[in-house]
Design a protein around this motif. Structure first.
Motif, PDB file in Angstrom:
ATOM      1  N   SER A   1     -32.282  45.538  32.650  1.00  0.00           N
ATOM      2  CA  SER A   1     -31.155  45.781  33.648  1.00  0.00           C
ATOM      3  C   SER A   1     -31.067  44.586  34.503  1.00  0.00           C
ATOM      4  O   SER A   1     -31.975  43.874  34.969  1.00  0.00           O
ATOM      5  N   GLY A   2     -29.721  44.036  34.853  1.00  0.00           N
ATOM      6  CA  GLY A   2     -29.581  42.969  35.519  1.00  0.00           C
ATOM      7  C   GLY A   2     -29.751  41.619  34.742  1.00  0.00           C
ATOM      8  O   GLY A   2     -29.558  40.671  35.598  1.00  0.00           O
ATOM      9  N   ALA A   3     -29.929  41.643  33.499  1.00  0.00           N
ATOM     10  CA  ALA A   3     -30.139  40.543  32.880  1.00  0.00           C
ATOM     11  C   ALA A   3     -28.923  39.750  32.633  1.00  0.00           C
ATOM     12  O   ALA A   3     -27.674  40.237  32.551  1.00  0.00           O
ATOM     13  N   ASP A   4     -29.121  38.365  32.811  1.00  0.00           N
ATOM     14  CA  ASP A   4     -27.600  37.513  32.408  1.00  0.00           C
ATOM     15  C   ASP A   4     -27.799  37.491  30.884  1.00  0.00           C
ATOM     16  O   ASP A   4     -28.466  36.572  30.482  1.00  0.00           O
ATOM     17  N   LEU A   5     -26.799  38.031  30.244  1.00  0.00           N
ATOM     18  CA  LEU A   5     -26.916  37.895  28.760  1.00  0.00           C
ATOM     19  C   LEU A   5     -25.446  37.214  28.316  1.00  0.00           C
ATOM     20  O   LEU A   5     -24.758  37.501  27.292  1.00  0.00           O
ATOM     21  N   HIS A   6     -24.658  36.494  29.176  1.00  0.00           N
ATOM     22  CA  HIS A   6     -23.514  36.281  28.797  1.00  0.00           C
ATOM     23  C   HIS A   6     -23.258  35.314  27.600  1.00  0.00           C
ATOM     24  O   HIS A   6     -24.389  34.500  27.686  1.00  0.00           O
ATOM     25  N   GLY A   7     -22.604  35.694  26.662  1.00  0.00           N
ATOM     26  CA  GLY A   7     -22.393  34.667  25.542  1.00  0.00           C
ATOM     27  C   GLY A   7     -23.644  34.863  24.496  1.00  0.00           C
ATOM     28  O   GLY A   7     -23.784  34.064  23.545  1.00  0.00           O
ATOM     29  N   ALA A   8     -24.357  35.837  24.914  1.00  0.00           N
ATOM     30  CA  ALA A   8     -25.515  36.010  24.230  1.00  0.00           C
ATOM     31  C   ALA A   8     -25.201  36.518  22.705  1.00  0.00           C
ATOM     32  O   ALA A   8     -24.138  37.180  22.622  1.00  0.00           O
ATOM     33  N   ILE A   9     -25.867  36.355  21.617  1.00  0.00           N
ATOM     34  CA  ILE A   9     -25.819  36.934  20.357  1.00  0.00           C
ATOM     35  C   ILE A   9     -26.729  37.793  20.060  1.00  0.00           C
ATOM     36  O   ILE A   9     -27.828  37.845  19.799  1.00  0.00           O
ATOM     37  N   LEU A  10     -26.238  39.177  20.066  1.00  0.00           N
ATOM     38  CA  LEU A  10     -27.104  40.363  19.956  1.00  0.00           C
ATOM     39  C   LEU A  10     -26.490  41.156  18.580  1.00  0.00           C
ATOM     40  O   LEU A  10     -26.804  42.606  18.644  1.00  0.00           O
TER      41      LEU A  10
ATOM     42  N   GLY B   1     -28.586  34.063  29.322  1.00  0.00           N
ATOM     43  CA  GLY B   1     -27.129  33.403  28.830  1.00  0.00           C
ATOM     44  C   GLY B   1     -27.271  32.602  27.612  1.00  0.00           C
ATOM     45  O   GLY B   1     -28.347  31.713  27.421  1.00  0.00           O
ATOM     46  N   GLN B   2     -26.405  32.849  26.623  1.00  0.00           N
ATOM     47  CA  GLN B   2     -26.247  31.912  25.307  1.00  0.00           C
ATOM     48  C   GLN B   2     -27.569  32.287  24.390  1.00  0.00           C
ATOM     49  O   GLN B   2     -27.538  31.561  23.170  1.00  0.00           O
ATOM     50  N   ILE B   3     -28.306  33.174  24.788  1.00  0.00           N
ATOM     51  CA  ILE B   3     -29.428  33.228  23.838  1.00  0.00           C
ATOM     52  C   ILE B   3     -29.015  33.959  22.366  1.00  0.00           C
ATOM     53  O   ILE B   3     -28.173  34.819  22.436  1.00  0.00           O
ATOM     54  N   ASP B   4     -29.952  33.576  21.453  1.00  0.00           N
ATOM     55  CA  ASP B   4     -29.570  34.119  19.977  1.00  0.00           C
ATOM     56  C   ASP B   4     -30.934  34.916  19.727  1.00  0.00           C
ATOM     57  O   ASP B   4     -31.714  34.439  19.343  1.00  0.00           O
ATOM     58  N   ILE B   5     -30.504  36.241  19.944  1.00  0.00           N
ATOM     59  CA  ILE B   5     -31.725  37.099  19.308  1.00  0.00           C
ATOM     60  C   ILE B   5     -31.097  38.430  18.584  1.00  0.00           C
ATOM     61  O   ILE B   5     -31.449  39.369  18.674  1.00  0.00           O
ATOM     62  N   ARG B   6     -30.374  37.798  17.585  1.00  0.00           N
ATOM     63  CA  ARG B   6     -29.685  38.675  16.560  1.00  0.00           C
ATOM     64  C   ARG B   6     -30.641  39.506  15.778  1.00  0.00           C
ATOM     65  O   ARG B   6     -31.741  38.988  15.675  1.00  0.00           O
ATOM     66  N   ASP B   7     -30.382  40.533  15.437  1.00  0.00           N
ATOM     67  CA  ASP B   7     -31.059  41.420  14.287  1.00  0.00           C
ATOM     68  C   ASP B   7     -32.613  41.567  14.840  1.00  0.00           C
ATOM     69  O   ASP B   7     -33.512  41.290  14.231  1.00  0.00           O
ATOM     70  N   THR B   8     -32.765  42.107  16.142  1.00  0.00           N
ATOM     71  CA  THR B   8     -33.812  42.286  16.740  1.00  0.00           C
ATOM     72  C   THR B   8     -33.889  43.951  17.373  1.00  0.00           C
ATOM     73  O   THR B   8     -32.991  44.635  17.240  1.00  0.00           O
ATOM     74  N   TYR B   9     -35.328  44.442  17.521  1.00  0.00           N
ATOM     75  CA  TYR B   9     -35.557  45.933  17.741  1.00  0.00           C
ATOM     76  C   TYR B   9     -35.827  45.518  19.342  1.00  0.00           C
ATOM     77  O   TYR B   9     -36.932  45.346  19.784  1.00  0.00           O
ATOM     78  N   LEU B  10     -34.971  46.255  20.025  1.00  0.00           N
ATOM     79  CA  LEU B  10     -35.217  46.194  21.328  1.00  0.00           C
ATOM     80  C   LEU B  10     -34.904  47.436  22.097  1.00  0.00           C
ATOM     81  O   LEU B  10     -34.774  47.815  22.968  1.00  0.00           O
ATOM     82  N   VAL B  11     -35.612  48.439  21.256  1.00  0.00           N
ATOM     83  CA  VAL B  11     -35.347  50.053  21.658  1.00  0.00           C
ATOM     84  C   VAL B  11     -36.121  50.219  22.784  1.00  0.00           C
ATOM     85  O   VAL B  11     -37.331  49.900  23.212  1.00  0.00           O
ATOM     86  N   GLY B  12     -35.634  50.787  23.829  1.00  0.00           N
ATOM     87  CA  GLY B  12     -36.263  51.290  25.245  1.00  0.00           C
ATOM     88  C   GLY B  12     -36.582  50.080  26.163  1.00  0.00           C
ATOM     89  O   GLY B  12     -37.220  50.353  27.099  1.00  0.00           O
ATOM     90  N   ALA B  13     -36.195  48.710  25.899  1.00  0.00           N
ATOM     91  CA  ALA B  13     -36.448  47.827  26.809  1.00  0.00           C
ATOM     92  C   ALA B  13     -35.584  47.849  28.106  1.00  0.00           C
ATOM     93  O   ALA B  13     -34.688  48.201  28.149  1.00  0.00           O
ATOM     94  N   ASN B  14     -36.268  47.574  29.227  1.00  0.00           N
ATOM     95  CA  ASN B  14     -35.775  47.507  30.421  1.00  0.00           C
ATOM     96  C   ASN B  14     -34.989  46.058  30.630  1.00  0.00           C
ATOM     97  O   ASN B  14     -35.494  45.242  31.021  1.00  0.00           O
TER      98      ASN B  14
ATOM     99  N   LEU C   1     -22.847  40.804  30.267  1.00  0.00           N
ATOM    100  CA  LEU C   1     -22.712  40.902  28.799  1.00  0.00           C
ATOM    101  C   LEU C   1     -21.525  40.128  28.545  1.00  0.00           C
ATOM    102  O   LEU C   1     -20.778  40.384  27.341  1.00  0.00           O
ATOM    103  N   ALA C   2     -20.688  39.471  29.361  1.00  0.00           N
ATOM    104  CA  ALA C   2     -19.513  39.039  29.199  1.00  0.00           C
ATOM    105  C   ALA C   2     -19.611  37.888  27.979  1.00  0.00           C
ATOM    106  O   ALA C   2     -20.534  37.078  27.779  1.00  0.00           O
ATOM    107  N   LYS C   3     -18.623  38.153  27.161  1.00  0.00           N
ATOM    108  CA  LYS C   3     -18.349  37.338  25.990  1.00  0.00           C
ATOM    109  C   LYS C   3     -19.791  37.504  25.002  1.00  0.00           C
ATOM    110  O   LYS C   3     -19.942  36.302  24.180  1.00  0.00           O
ATOM    111  N   ALA C   4     -20.403  38.388  25.101  1.00  0.00           N
ATOM    112  CA  ALA C   4     -21.596  38.491  24.301  1.00  0.00           C
ATOM    113  C   ALA C   4     -21.320  38.837  22.887  1.00  0.00           C
ATOM    114  O   ALA C   4     -20.430  40.007  22.985  1.00  0.00           O
ATOM    115  N   ASP C   5     -21.934  38.698  21.970  1.00  0.00           N
ATOM    116  CA  ASP C   5     -21.755  39.202  20.602  1.00  0.00           C
ATOM    117  C   ASP C   5     -22.391  40.377  20.472  1.00  0.00           C
ATOM    118  O   ASP C   5     -23.612  40.284  19.870  1.00  0.00           O
ATOM    119  N   LEU C   6     -22.099  41.574  20.345  1.00  0.00           N
ATOM    120  CA  LEU C   6     -22.713  42.785  20.002  1.00  0.00           C
ATOM    121  C   LEU C   6     -22.243  43.491  18.608  1.00  0.00           C
ATOM    122  O   LEU C   6     -22.507  44.500  18.359  1.00  0.00           O
TER     123      LEU C   6
END
Length: 256
Positions: A178-187, A163-176, A202-207
């Motif tokens: 599932s079930g992760a808490d990414l609310h408010g994350a910057i992606l 939650g709230q993590i900032d991992i913008r501009d990353t390469y997450l191809v094929g990663a699992n 992914l509630a309120k996540a920036d995609l």
């Protein structure tokens, strides 16, 4: 005179009361009460003693179990910290001494080692420490779109607390994930091709402007998420999402 004294003495002795008289019944009742009162008291004392011992034994067992659980939890925490620290130390060593960031070929020994270490660490860590590891590999630019070093294909990042993590501009191809808490994350600008985000929050996540070709979004919560300029997102993917309430869609409209 002697005869008169004897007669008087005998007359003065209390005569036995017939059993059927009230006095006889009282005497018999008093005897009956005394005959079972003492054994009853003894029995009650024995029961109280046994129950006290049982309660004390139960409390002792509960205390033992609690102590053992606390020790096990402490051991697990220490083990988790050891796994994380060992990974950080080994990858740091590869970064400094083997110039890991400069390795691009899949056959490079340093890259192979880094991939193996990353896969193993993620599979063994709890949700909080998965988040710590993700922050580390992001900060060291090991998964940056400009310098993709680590291969996260099928790496287990599931249920991570991101939650709230900032991992913008990353390469997450094929990663699992599932079930992760990414609310408010910057992606934003993240490559999520074939990434498993099923059941993720992914509630309120920036995609914004991320690549979501073939991203698994089944059961994901995208309420209030920013999907503006996202590429690869299809109606089939959106149909499987748990919630899109208030999300900004790729064309800029807000989902109602």
């Amino acid at each position: 005179m002697d005869g008169m004294e004897d007669t008087t003495t005998e007359d003065m002795q209390p005569s036995p009361q017939p059993s059927g008289t009230p006095e006889g019944r009282r005497q018999r009742g008093a005897f009956s009460w005394n005959s079972w009162l003492i054994p009853l008291l003894i029995l009650l004392l024995c029961i109280g003693f046994v129950l006290t011992n049982l309660f004390q034994a139960q409390n002792a067992r509960m205390l033992t179990v609690q102590t053992q659980n606390a020790q096990l939890q402490l051991a697990r925490e220490q083990q988790q910290e050891t796994i994380l620290q060992n990974y950080l130390n080994k990858i740091s060593d590869l970064l400094v001494h083997d110039q890991l960031l400069a390795k691009r070929k899949a056959s490079d020994p340093a890259k192979i080692a880094a991939d193996a270490l990353t896969r193993q660490a993620f599979s063994r860590l709890d949700p909080d420490r998965k988040a710590a590891l993700m922050r580390f590999i992001y900060q060291t630019k090991l998964v940056s779109n400009d310098s993709v070093v680590l291969n996260l294909q099928d790496v287990d990042i599931s249920n991570a607390h991101l939650g709230q993590i900032d991992i913008r501009d990353t390469y997450l191809v094929g990663a699992n994930m599932s079930g992760a808490d990414l609310h408010g994350a910057i992606l934003s600008d993240t490559i999520l091709t074939f990434t498993n985000l099923s059941g993720a929050n992914l509630a309120k996540a920036d995609l914004h402007a991320s690549d979501m070709h073939n991203t698994n979004l089944a059961g994901a919560n995208l309420a209030g998420a920013n999907l503006r300029d996202v590429t690869g997102l299809t109606s089939d993917q959106l149909a499987k999402v748990r919630s899109l309430s208030g999300a900004t869609m790729p064309d800029g409209t807000v989902h109602r």
